[in-house]
Scaffold this active site. Structure first.
Site, PDB file in Angstrom:
ATOM      1  N   PRO A   9      32.017 -92.010 -66.388  1.00 27.85           N
ATOM      2  CA  PRO A   9      31.619 -93.505 -66.074  1.00 27.85           C
ATOM      3  C   PRO A   9      30.240 -93.958 -66.322  1.00 27.85           C
ATOM      4  O   PRO A   9      29.363 -93.234 -66.068  1.00 27.85           O
ATOM      5  CB  PRO A   9      32.164 -93.717 -64.707  1.00 27.85           C
ATOM      6  CG  PRO A   9      31.869 -92.290 -63.973  1.00 27.85           C
ATOM      7  CD  PRO A   9      32.170 -91.127 -65.079  1.00 27.85           C
ATOM      8  N   ASN A  10      30.230 -95.297 -66.748  1.00 25.60           N
ATOM      9  CA  ASN A  10      28.867 -95.843 -67.306  1.00 25.60           C
ATOM     10  C   ASN A  10      28.157 -95.375 -68.370  1.00 25.60           C
ATOM     11  O   ASN A  10      27.143 -96.105 -68.827  1.00 25.60           O
ATOM     12  CB  ASN A  10      28.214 -96.065 -66.008  1.00 25.60           C
ATOM     13  CG  ASN A  10      28.636 -96.773 -64.775  1.00 25.60           C
ATOM     14  OD1 ASN A  10      29.247 -97.945 -65.017  1.00 25.60           O
ATOM     15  ND2 ASN A  10      28.854 -96.206 -63.466  1.00 25.60           N
ATOM     16  N   ARG A  17      21.749 -99.409 -70.568  1.00 25.70           N
ATOM     17  CA  ARG A  17      21.682 -99.016 -69.370  1.00 25.70           C
ATOM     18  C   ARG A  17      20.189 -98.203 -68.927  1.00 25.70           C
ATOM     19  O   ARG A  17      20.178 -97.244 -69.447  1.00 25.70           O
ATOM     20  CB  ARG A  17      23.040 -98.065 -68.889  1.00 25.70           C
ATOM     21  CG  ARG A  17      23.046 -97.537 -67.705  1.00 25.70           C
ATOM     22  CD  ARG A  17      23.937 -96.393 -67.569  1.00 25.70           C
ATOM     23  NE  ARG A  17      23.734 -95.883 -66.233  1.00 25.70           N
ATOM     24  CZ  ARG A  17      24.491 -94.587 -65.894  1.00 25.70           C
ATOM     25  NH1 ARG A  17      25.209 -93.845 -66.731  1.00 25.70           N
ATOM     26  NH2 ARG A  17      24.291 -94.101 -64.584  1.00 25.70           N
ATOM     27  N   TYR A  22      17.762 -93.170 -69.692  1.00 21.17           N
ATOM     28  CA  TYR A  22      18.622 -92.732 -70.426  1.00 21.17           C
ATOM     29  C   TYR A  22      18.365 -92.853 -72.052  1.00 21.17           C
ATOM     30  O   TYR A  22      19.191 -92.710 -72.752  1.00 21.17           O
ATOM     31  CB  TYR A  22      19.975 -93.393 -70.112  1.00 21.17           C
ATOM     32  CG  TYR A  22      20.677 -93.235 -68.660  1.00 21.17           C
ATOM     33  CD1 TYR A  22      20.552 -91.877 -68.200  1.00 21.17           C
ATOM     34  CD2 TYR A  22      20.801 -94.176 -67.841  1.00 21.17           C
ATOM     35  CE1 TYR A  22      20.967 -91.590 -67.041  1.00 21.17           C
ATOM     36  CE2 TYR A  22      20.983 -93.721 -66.469  1.00 21.17           C
ATOM     37  CZ  TYR A  22      21.130 -92.665 -65.933  1.00 21.17           C
ATOM     38  OH  TYR A  22      21.678 -92.200 -64.682  1.00 21.17           O
ATOM     39  N   ASN A  69      29.163 -84.691 -70.148  1.00 21.06           N
ATOM     40  CA  ASN A  69      28.239 -85.531 -68.920  1.00 21.06           C
ATOM     41  C   ASN A  69      29.127 -86.506 -68.146  1.00 21.06           C
ATOM     42  O   ASN A  69      29.705 -87.162 -68.494  1.00 21.06           O
ATOM     43  CB  ASN A  69      27.402 -86.504 -69.952  1.00 21.06           C
ATOM     44  CG  ASN A  69      26.229 -87.363 -68.929  1.00 21.06           C
ATOM     45  OD1 ASN A  69      26.706 -87.291 -67.704  1.00 21.06           O
ATOM     46  ND2 ASN A  69      25.401 -87.693 -69.648  1.00 21.06           N
ATOM     47  N   ALA A  72      28.112 -89.951 -62.705  1.00 20.64           N
ATOM     48  CA  ALA A  72      28.198 -89.969 -61.299  1.00 20.64           C
ATOM     49  C   ALA A  72      29.041 -88.895 -60.677  1.00 20.64           C
ATOM     50  O   ALA A  72      28.965 -88.502 -59.624  1.00 20.64           O
ATOM     51  CB  ALA A  72      28.227 -91.316 -60.573  1.00 20.64           C
ATOM     52  N   GLU A  93      27.491 -78.585 -69.237  1.00 29.95           N
ATOM     53  CA  GLU A  93      27.157 -79.873 -68.478  1.00 29.95           C
ATOM     54  C   GLU A  93      25.793 -80.342 -69.006  1.00 29.95           C
ATOM     55  O   GLU A  93      24.786 -79.702 -68.964  1.00 29.95           O
ATOM     56  CB  GLU A  93      26.894 -79.495 -67.152  1.00 29.95           C
ATOM     57  CG  GLU A  93      26.595 -80.473 -66.084  1.00 29.95           C
ATOM     58  CD  GLU A  93      26.415 -80.205 -64.615  1.00 29.95           C
ATOM     59  OE1 GLU A  93      27.028 -79.086 -64.283  1.00 29.95           O
ATOM     60  OE2 GLU A  93      25.952 -80.961 -64.079  1.00 29.95           O
ATOM     61  N   HIS A  95      23.045 -83.626 -68.922  1.00 29.57           N
ATOM     62  CA  HIS A  95      22.445 -84.759 -68.082  1.00 29.57           C
ATOM     63  C   HIS A  95      21.462 -85.126 -69.181  1.00 29.57           C
ATOM     64  O   HIS A  95      20.437 -84.641 -69.388  1.00 29.57           O
ATOM     65  CB  HIS A  95      22.055 -84.798 -66.980  1.00 29.57           C
ATOM     66  CG  HIS A  95      23.142 -84.380 -66.022  1.00 29.57           C
ATOM     67  ND1 HIS A  95      24.243 -85.165 -65.609  1.00 29.57           N
ATOM     68  CD2 HIS A  95      23.602 -83.115 -65.458  1.00 29.57           C
ATOM     69  CE1 HIS A  95      25.122 -84.615 -64.900  1.00 29.57           C
ATOM     70  NE2 HIS A  95      24.870 -83.252 -64.758  1.00 29.57           N
ATOM     71  N   ARG A 102      15.055 -86.898 -59.706  1.00 29.23           N
ATOM     72  CA  ARG A 102      15.531 -88.221 -59.285  1.00 29.23           C
ATOM     73  C   ARG A 102      15.808 -88.238 -57.631  1.00 29.23           C
ATOM     74  O   ARG A 102      15.688 -87.131 -56.904  1.00 29.23           O
ATOM     75  CB  ARG A 102      16.538 -88.858 -60.047  1.00 29.23           C
ATOM     76  CG  ARG A 102      15.964 -88.715 -61.568  1.00 29.23           C
ATOM     77  CD  ARG A 102      17.331 -89.462 -62.564  1.00 29.23           C
ATOM     78  NE  ARG A 102      17.649 -90.766 -61.939  1.00 29.23           N
ATOM     79  CZ  ARG A 102      18.895 -91.170 -62.562  1.00 29.23           C
ATOM     80  NH1 ARG A 102      19.753 -90.732 -63.639  1.00 29.23           N
ATOM     81  NH2 ARG A 102      19.056 -92.461 -62.149  1.00 29.23           N
TER      82      ARG A 102
HETATM   83  C1  DQA Z   1      23.510 -88.626 -65.716  1.00 24.38           C
HETATM   84  C2  DQA Z   1      22.914 -88.486 -64.277  1.00 24.38           C
HETATM   85  C3  DQA Z   1      23.919 -88.960 -63.036  1.00 24.38           C
HETATM   86  O1  DQA Z   1      23.262 -88.932 -61.915  1.00 24.38           O
HETATM   87  C4  DQA Z   1      24.433 -90.491 -63.004  1.00 24.38           C
HETATM   88  O2  DQA Z   1      25.146 -90.885 -62.273  1.00 24.38           O
HETATM   89  C5  DQA Z   1      24.771 -90.709 -64.727  1.00 24.38           C
HETATM   90  C6  DQA Z   1      24.120 -90.297 -65.856  1.00 24.38           C
HETATM   91  C7  DQA Z   1      22.737 -88.327 -66.987  1.00 24.38           C
HETATM   92  O3  DQA Z   1      23.158 -88.182 -67.987  1.00 24.38           O
HETATM   93  O4  DQA Z   1      21.269 -88.256 -66.556  1.00 24.38           O
HETATM   94  O5  DQA Z   1      25.537 -91.506 -64.835  1.00 24.38           O
HETATM   95  O6  DQA Z   1      24.798 -87.762 -65.836  1.00 24.38           O
END
Ligand code: DQA
Length: 138
Positions: A9-10, A17, A22, A69, A72, A93, A95, A102
């Site tokens: 998500p997002n 964003r 990012y 990825n 959250a 995985e 990120h 963070r």
């Molecule tokens: C993320 C890190 C997560 O904590 C966050 O909720 C994201 C992006 C990253 O790519 O740094 O949505 O996965």
């Protein structure tokens, strides 16, 4: 090699964003560039159940490796963990940000201990490094 890229998500908002965290590359750009790099099928999934369905579907499609990825859901989803445990497809995985720099709640992942590996904090390079690994690893 059949790879699947899954973004949680997002991540569809990448580009606009929180660019300080990012970067400014959009998800469409990442997908296009990654496809040029390796034959992969990608997508962004928002609801947790859709991610679980996509992972289960991957097994039926003969996907050999997944780059994910989870956004959250990394920090909350036992369902996504269970989906990977069920299908036994190796995954990396990724990120974009260094989650350890963070908030404390981002320091725990439900996936890291069952991942083949984790690439954290290298921005979009993480996706390409993950693909390169799967292309060259046994
Ligand atoms: C993320 C890190 C997560 O904590 C966050 O909720 C994201 C992006 C990253 O790519 O740094 O949505 O996965």
């Amino acid at each position: 090699k059949k790879l699947l890229l899954i973004n949680g998500p997002n991540l569809n908002l990448l580009g606009t964003r929180e660019p300080d965290k990012y970067g400014t590359t959009t998800l469409a750009e990442i997908d296009t560039d990654l496809r040029a790099f390796v034959e992969s099928t990608g997508g962004t999934k928002q609801p947790e159940g859709d991610l679980v369905d996509r992972i289960q579907q991957a097994a039926k499609e003969g996907i050999e490796a997944v780059i994910i990825n989870p956004g959250a859901y990394t920090h909350t989803s036992i369902a996504i963990r269970d989906a990977f445990l069920s299908v036994k497809i190796p995954f990396i995985e990724v990120h974009l940000s260094n989650i350890f720099k963070r908030e404390e709640f981002r320091h725990h992942s439900y996936l890291s201990d069952i991942a083949e590996g984790c690439i954290i904090g290298l921005g979009v390079h993480g996706y390409f490094s993950a693909a390169a690994y799967f292309l060259t690893a046994e």
